[in-house]
Design an enzyme around this catalytic site. Sequence first.
Site: not given
Length: 437
Positions: A88, A160, A162, A217, A270, A273, A332
């Site tokens: 999205t 949720f 990561r 969210k 960054g 999302c 990251k």
Amino acid sequence: MYLSVIGSGYVGTTIAVCFAELGHDVVNVDIDQETVETLNGGEAPIHEDGLADLVAEHAGPNGTGRLRATTDYEAILETEATFLCLPTPQRDDGSIDLSIMRAGAASLGETLAAKDDRHTVIVKSTVIPRSTTDTIAPTVADAAGKTIGADLGVGMNPEFLREGSAVRDFLNPDKVVLGADDEQTRDVMAAVFEPLVERAGNPAVVETDTKTAEMIKYANNGFLATKISLINDIGNVCKEFGIDAYEVADAIGLDDRIGEQFLRSGLGWGGSCFPKDTNAIIAAAKAEGYDPTMLEAAVEVNEHQPKRLLELLDAHVDVAGKRVAVLGLAFKPGTDDVRNSRAVPVIERLAARGAEIVAYDPVAMENMRALDPDADIAYADSAADALDRANACVVVTDWDAFATLDEEFERMAEQVVVDGRRVVEPRRGMTYEGLTW
Ligand SMILES: NC(=O)C1=CN([C@@H]2O[C@H](COP(=O)(O)OP(=O)(O)OC[C@H]3O[C@@H](n4cnc5c(N)ncnc54)[C@H](O)[C@@H]3O)[C@@H](O)[C@H]2O)C=CC1
Ligand SMILES: O=C(O)[C@H]1O[C@H](OP(=O)(O)OP(=O)(O)OC[C@H]2O[C@@H](n3ccc(=O)[nH]c3=O)[C@H](O)[C@@H]2O)[C@H](O)[C@@H](O)[C@@H]1O
């Protein structure tokens, strides 16, 4: 249960293999043939800790057979519920682009036209409030020639996890959010997640309607992004006063109303999302007539951090024509994902200054090369090689490997280091600047 997952990227692959691990049978549908073949070969299509082992265990020739992948939507017909894990992305104006979701929903609906009994569709992707009821559900229903409620249930279950800890996060959630607008759909969703809730020691199960689930969210990501921008704003103030923002952060993190996580000030956020989701909810709020000032400020502070890093570098070195080592490209540590990495604006600014850029990242160099094939960047085989003859070094990603660098800095022509992630240990003979410390 027999589940289908449409989209086999970071989220789709992770949840498909984890559902298989939890005892479900899963078919992963993706349009990318290479992704499908990789999975069916028992290998992981993305770099995620623990994923390769689970894929090998459940997919491919030596697996349990509980997971398989295909490009053929028809495979969905035998399944009871389908998760939509499609991209999205954001449009140029920051608003959400639901076109891929609509395409996937239409393909799903066309397939479901041939199914007799009820089917449950669960939106996993991050979509703005009311997308499930106003866009995705009608698209599926129209393409299937079915009625929402009677023979089609559509729910919303935000994710949720990561990147870098996707498997661990999915299998150990702090909450499972089940967004449904009818009891039958809610019951199916609860059944899907029952083995996870049991295995994860009964995390909170939040039962709500679809639009609230969608908003939870955005609120989750918006709050986390704003927390980072706030500690960056405070970190910038600390820098002006010669105060170590990390010492301040450690202290305030002891207040359990603040909490110690997400207080690492530096180059900012960054990834695929935070940038798109903050922009999407800002655009959606404005379209409803409200201007979310705090969220806009969080974006503004975030965009400012790469500029501040270069200002600190400029104060020590005029990099025009000089060799600058960029340590870290991933957005990251723990992932090869470079989407919206802070390395991109840093490299853009170095190039604008005429620097000769040499970059190193343990896993993300191929993805950066693919992201910007025309960029004038040399890629080194190691951090030490990147530092060789460099007149300056900027640290962009807090990989553990950079924390142990020491004598490698002797290879620099000038030991000027501007650290955007508080990872390099300053050493004798080094001109060291921390972004907020
Ligand atoms: N990446 C992350 O850490 C998280 C992402 N999300 C959300 O999950 C959604 C998916 O994100 P990612 O998994 O990162 O995306 P991704 O880009 O990694 O994967 C998307 C997958 O969908 C496939 N695809 C595209 N169009 C398709 C179609 N019409 N039919 C079937 N497959 C199709 C692509 O080939 C790709 O494999 C997004 O809404 C994102 O915001 C939510 C939580 C975490
Ligand atoms: O919707 C999503 O895709 C996901 O977005 C984030 O996960 P992710 O972007 O993978 O990674 P994070 O660990 O949240 O880091 C995001 C960015 O913030 C930065 N960050 C993080 C923490 C911190 O203290 N300081 C900081 O600058 C990281 O360097 C990274 O660029 C959220 O943490 C997930 O809960 C969410 O599911």
